[in-house]
Scaffold this motif. Structure first.
Motif, PDB file in Angstrom:
ATOM      1  N   ARG A 222       5.322  31.846  24.961  1.00 56.72           N
ATOM      2  CA  ARG A 222       5.410  31.738  26.405  1.00 56.72           C
ATOM      3  C   ARG A 222       6.717  32.323  26.957  1.00 56.72           C
ATOM      4  O   ARG A 222       6.732  32.995  27.960  1.00 56.72           O
ATOM      5  CB  ARG A 222       5.297  30.262  26.791  1.00 56.72           C
ATOM      6  CG  ARG A 222       4.546  30.065  28.073  1.00 56.72           C
ATOM      7  CD  ARG A 222       4.216  28.609  28.298  1.00 56.72           C
ATOM      8  NE  ARG A 222       2.897  28.240  27.812  1.00 56.72           N
ATOM      9  CZ  ARG A 222       2.495  26.979  27.726  1.00 56.72           C
ATOM     10  NH1 ARG A 222       3.300  25.994  28.037  1.00 56.72           N
ATOM     11  NH2 ARG A 222       1.275  26.697  27.326  1.00 56.72           N
ATOM     12  N   PHE A 223       7.832  32.038  26.275  1.00 55.37           N
ATOM     13  CA  PHE A 223       9.135  32.318  26.895  1.00 55.37           C
ATOM     14  C   PHE A 223       9.915  33.497  26.335  1.00 55.37           C
ATOM     15  O   PHE A 223      10.805  34.012  26.990  1.00 55.37           O
ATOM     16  CB  PHE A 223      10.020  31.058  26.840  1.00 55.37           C
ATOM     17  CG  PHE A 223       9.422  29.892  27.562  1.00 55.37           C
ATOM     18  CD1 PHE A 223       9.179  29.963  28.934  1.00 55.37           C
ATOM     19  CD2 PHE A 223       9.072  28.733  26.890  1.00 55.37           C
ATOM     20  CE1 PHE A 223       8.600  28.897  29.616  1.00 55.37           C
ATOM     21  CE2 PHE A 223       8.499  27.661  27.564  1.00 55.37           C
ATOM     22  CZ  PHE A 223       8.265  27.745  28.929  1.00 55.37           C
ATOM     23  N   LEU A 224       9.602  33.914  25.098  1.00 59.74           N
ATOM     24  CA  LEU A 224      10.464  34.925  24.478  1.00 59.74           C
ATOM     25  C   LEU A 224      10.473  36.250  25.246  1.00 59.74           C
ATOM     26  O   LEU A 224      11.549  36.775  25.571  1.00 59.74           O
ATOM     27  CB  LEU A 224      10.043  35.163  23.013  1.00 59.74           C
ATOM     28  CG  LEU A 224      10.992  36.042  22.245  1.00 59.74           C
ATOM     29  CD1 LEU A 224      12.319  35.343  22.023  1.00 59.74           C
ATOM     30  CD2 LEU A 224      10.395  36.438  20.892  1.00 59.74           C
ATOM     31  N   ALA A 225       9.292  36.769  25.556  1.00 59.28           N
ATOM     32  CA  ALA A 225       9.236  38.063  26.245  1.00 59.28           C
ATOM     33  C   ALA A 225       9.892  37.992  27.635  1.00 59.28           C
ATOM     34  O   ALA A 225      10.730  38.847  27.957  1.00 59.28           O
ATOM     35  CB  ALA A 225       7.797  38.559  26.330  1.00 59.28           C
ATOM     36  N   LEU A 258      16.227  38.322  19.822  1.00 62.35           N
ATOM     37  CA  LEU A 258      15.772  39.252  18.787  1.00 62.35           C
ATOM     38  C   LEU A 258      15.822  38.610  17.406  1.00 62.35           C
ATOM     39  O   LEU A 258      14.879  38.706  16.615  1.00 62.35           O
ATOM     40  CB  LEU A 258      16.662  40.506  18.796  1.00 62.35           C
ATOM     41  CG  LEU A 258      16.009  41.770  19.315  1.00 62.35           C
ATOM     42  CD1 LEU A 258      15.490  41.571  20.721  1.00 62.35           C
ATOM     43  CD2 LEU A 258      16.988  42.929  19.271  1.00 62.35           C
ATOM     44  N   ALA A 259      16.953  37.942  17.144  1.00 66.62           N
ATOM     45  CA  ALA A 259      17.103  37.306  15.840  1.00 66.62           C
ATOM     46  C   ALA A 259      16.060  36.203  15.667  1.00 66.62           C
ATOM     47  O   ALA A 259      15.437  36.081  14.607  1.00 66.62           O
ATOM     48  CB  ALA A 259      18.512  36.743  15.700  1.00 66.62           C
ATOM     49  N   LEU A 260      15.837  35.442  16.727  1.00 62.10           N
ATOM     50  CA  LEU A 260      14.839  34.369  16.669  1.00 62.10           C
ATOM     51  C   LEU A 260      13.460  34.936  16.332  1.00 62.10           C
ATOM     52  O   LEU A 260      12.755  34.426  15.452  1.00 62.10           O
ATOM     53  CB  LEU A 260      14.777  33.641  18.014  1.00 62.10           C
ATOM     54  CG  LEU A 260      13.689  32.566  18.113  1.00 62.10           C
ATOM     55  CD1 LEU A 260      14.144  31.313  17.377  1.00 62.10           C
ATOM     56  CD2 LEU A 260      13.350  32.226  19.559  1.00 62.10           C
ATOM     57  N   PHE A 261      13.104  36.003  17.017  1.00 66.78           N
ATOM     58  CA  PHE A 261      11.789  36.605  16.767  1.00 66.78           C
ATOM     59  C   PHE A 261      11.641  37.010  15.299  1.00 66.78           C
ATOM     60  O   PHE A 261      10.644  36.688  14.646  1.00 66.78           O
ATOM     61  CB  PHE A 261      11.595  37.827  17.676  1.00 66.78           C
ATOM     62  CG  PHE A 261      10.379  38.639  17.339  1.00 66.78           C
ATOM     63  CD1 PHE A 261       9.110  38.152  17.627  1.00 66.78           C
ATOM     64  CD2 PHE A 261      10.497  39.881  16.726  1.00 66.78           C
ATOM     65  CE1 PHE A 261       7.979  38.891  17.298  1.00 66.78           C
ATOM     66  CE2 PHE A 261       9.369  40.626  16.406  1.00 66.78           C
ATOM     67  CZ  PHE A 261       8.113  40.127  16.698  1.00 66.78           C
ATOM     68  N   ALA A 262      12.650  37.706  14.780  1.00 68.94           N
ATOM     69  CA  ALA A 262      12.571  38.182  13.396  1.00 68.94           C
ATOM     70  C   ALA A 262      12.495  37.003  12.421  1.00 68.94           C
ATOM     71  O   ALA A 262      11.693  37.020  11.475  1.00 68.94           O
ATOM     72  CB  ALA A 262      13.776  39.068  13.076  1.00 68.94           C
ATOM     73  N   VAL A 263      13.291  35.981  12.668  1.00 68.86           N
ATOM     74  CA  VAL A 263      13.293  34.832  11.752  1.00 68.86           C
ATOM     75  C   VAL A 263      11.951  34.088  11.801  1.00 68.86           C
ATOM     76  O   VAL A 263      11.382  33.743  10.765  1.00 68.86           O
ATOM     77  CB  VAL A 263      14.462  33.876  12.093  1.00 68.86           C
ATOM     78  CG1 VAL A 263      14.339  32.573  11.336  1.00 68.86           C
ATOM     79  CG2 VAL A 263      15.788  34.551  11.778  1.00 68.86           C
ATOM     80  N   VAL A 264      11.439  33.886  13.019  1.00 71.56           N
ATOM     81  CA  VAL A 264      10.146  33.190  13.138  1.00 71.56           C
ATOM     82  C   VAL A 264       9.059  33.974  12.406  1.00 71.56           C
ATOM     83  O   VAL A 264       8.262  33.417  11.659  1.00 71.56           O
ATOM     84  CB  VAL A 264       9.757  32.994  14.627  1.00 71.56           C
ATOM     85  CG1 VAL A 264       8.313  32.543  14.755  1.00 71.56           C
ATOM     86  CG2 VAL A 264      10.672  31.980  15.280  1.00 71.56           C
TER      87      VAL A 264
END
Lengths: 434, 144
Positions: A222-225, A258-264
């Motif tokens: 919901r919120f990342l983009a 960005l880091a959150l996305f890659a880690v998830v």
């Protein structure tokens, strides 16, 4: 409620995405040739004409080319919306985008404002048509999936990228400047907006699907983009208004997002039910590691105030992050589309579908594995180019080696895609003969 | 309970069995492969049966659309059944390549099919059949 969705006609003809996919490797090969023969300094110095050329061959000619084609294919399937006159639209965008890119490249290399004007004009037309069609389709979709907002923000970011390009050229007498105060914003919107947001939107769907992993957490979807989009707006505001504090807020948002996305994503991959690995999976894993690496490298460069680190970060982001994900997607999408279109052909002709080659017969896994290895070699060489400065002629030899590896990997990609297409044509012809 | 959740959960169940079947084939463990493949195809056929005999007809009846989305879903069920056939044959012939080729094709087809159902068709069904979900889920649970 949009009940007209999911008609059989929603799958656009194979040629709609394929013309983009087949054009992309050609620009990749051209970029390889430039690395090979462009002399040293192509990649160890951001501010040269040859660097500008290589970067735009990759971003406009390869990455955007594939993404524009893929989106026209994926949107109808995943969002349940039909793109009106898909074949005509695809042809128009492809022609405008390809010729526009060529003219712009020629204009940059020959310092001809007139070519830059025409090139950018065609690219602008292509962008408006593409973004218009995508937003129109999204507005009609019933989907509530996070992909929708990610794709919407991605294509709006493409508009911003174009806008800053127009601004830069217009304020420089239509000669592509090697240094311009707005380069930073033009690049940020292109890389973190258009490429990254689209990658995120695709990941929400394809990662859980093909490796059978849990879904991305709902809060992320919901919120990342929107968060990245806001981060980019703040980043632009800080740059244009010279507000240092706002810049740091933007950096904090963008880097952590960005880091959150890659880690998830890496975590989801670890939780996958499908243990069988394929080249798409490996490519995506590389992409996420590259993404994390580029974030750290960029941050170090920013803090040290050393642009060389930041340039390396861009190279790792583009060639390790975005290109890897894009290549992985191609090896998934293309064989499936060939199978799907052949299957539909056979089914409507009332023939037995056993003759339709399956995805591994359209593109054998060992072909894509080899392409992957060569592409990884080229990535490895790119990453170490900055170290070449410590050895006499080091950068030059490394850049040439990278050029050879690019030419090889993009040629392999082209050949594999052509083989897939010729498989489609020969099986379709056999049906017509029968 | 929502139809979207009930049917979506059944998709997850089929996905998990799929992963087991594919893995045992890739290891060449044919005795396990045979039983897990059968379990997978049975689970899928059961899911199709719930849709084709109970869910879709009720949706069509209430929404008045017989040639719309459900028609496309039926078409894709047919395509998946051909791939089940190829997977069964590959198990009989103990061919790893044929199985994995067919199963990977199926995986992509199945996942984009499931995505369309979970993101669009099922939510539409929940909307159209609001108020009678519990009763309908009861009927779906009773499908053999």
């Amino acid at each position: 409620m949009n009940i007209a969705f999911l008609s059989l006609a929603q799958t656009p003809p194979l040629s709609v995405p394929m013309r983009f996919f087949l054009t992309a490797p050609l620009f990749g090969i051209a970029a390889g040739l430039l690395l090979l023969f462009g002399g040293d300094g192509v990649l160890d110095n951001r501010w040269s004409i040859n660097t500008l050329l290589v970067v735009h061959m990759v971003t406009l000619g390869v990455l955007s080319m594939v993404m524009i084609g893929a989106l026209q294919q994926l949107l109808p399937v995943l969002m349940g919306v039909v793109i009106p006159r898909s074949n005509m639209v695809s042809r128009a965008i492809h022609l405008l985008w390809s010729v526009g890119t060529l003219l712009l490249l020629a204009g940059i290399s020959q310092h001809l404002p007139i070519l830059n004007r025409f090139g950018v004009g065609l690219l602008a037309l292509a962008t408006l048509l593409f973004v218009g069609v995508i937003l129109y389709a999204l507005a009609r979709s019933d989907s509530k999936h996070g992909t929708l907002i990610a794709v919407a923000t991605a294509v709006i970011s493409l508009l911003f990228t174009l806008l800053f390009m127009l601004w830069i050229l217009n304020s420089s007498g239509w000669l592509a400047p090697v240094v311009h105060p707005l380069t930073n914003l033009h690049m940020s919107w292109g890389l973190l907006g258009w490429f990254m947001l689209l990658l995120i939107g695709a990941a929400y769907q394809v990662v859980p699907m093909f490796q059978i992993t849990p879904e991305f957490p709902i809060a992320v979807r919901r919120f990342l983009a929107p968060l990245i989009f806001v981060g980019l707006l703040l980043w632009s505001g800080s740059d244009l208004l010279q507000l240092v504090w706002m810049g740091w807020v933007a950096i904090a948002i963008l880097v952590s997002a960005l880091a959150l996305f890659a880690v998830v994503l890496l975590r989801l991959q670890l939780q996958r039910k499908r243990r069988l690995s394929d080249v798409t999976f490996t490519y995506w894993r590389v992409a996420m590691v590259a993404l994390l690496t580029s974030t750290v490298v960029w941050l170090v460069g920013y803090i040290l105030g050393d642009s060389r680190w930041m340039e390396s970060a861009v190279v790792i982001f583009l060639m390790g992050g975005i290109l890897s994900a894009v290549s992985g997607m191609l090896f998934k999408i293309v064989p499936f589309l060939v199978w799907l279109h052949l299957n539909n052909l056979y089914q409507s002709a009332g023939e037995w579908q056993g003759n339709v080659p399956n995805v591994r017969q359209v593109i054998p896994e060992r072909y894509s594995r080899w392409q992957f290895r060569v592409q990884m070699v080229s990535l490895g060489i790119l990453v170490v180019i900055p170290l070449g400065q410590f050895v006499d002629q080091g950068s030059r030899y490394l850049t040439q080696a990278a050029g050879i590896a690019w030419i090889a990997s993009f040629t392999m990609l082209l050949v594999i895609l052509l083989l897939a297409r010729s498989k489609y044509q020969s099986v379709a012809r056999a049906l017509n003969r029968g | 309970m929502q139809i979207t959740d009930f049917m979506g959960d059944d998709h997850r169940r089929c996905d998990n069995i799929f992963a087991t079947a594919e893995e045992s084939v890739s290891k060449g463990d044919w005795s396990v492969a045979e039983s897990s493949n059968t379990r997978f195809v049975d689970a899928m056929e059961h899911h199709f049966k719930m849709e084709e005999e109970t869910l879709f007809p009720r949706f069509e009846e209430v929404s008045g659309h017989t040639m719309g989305p459900t028609e496309v879903m039926r078409h894709e069920h047919k395509q998946m059944r051909q791939l089940f056939e190829q997977m069964n044959q590959a198990v009989t012939g103990q061919s790893v390549d044929d199985y994995l080729g067919a199963s990977e094709t199926l995986l992509i087809l199945m996942q984009q099919h499931n995505a369309k159902e979970e993101q669009m068709l099922y939510p539409m069904t929940d909307q159209v059949l609001a108020g009678e979900q519990d009763e309908l889920i009861g009927k779906l649970e009773a499908v053999e």
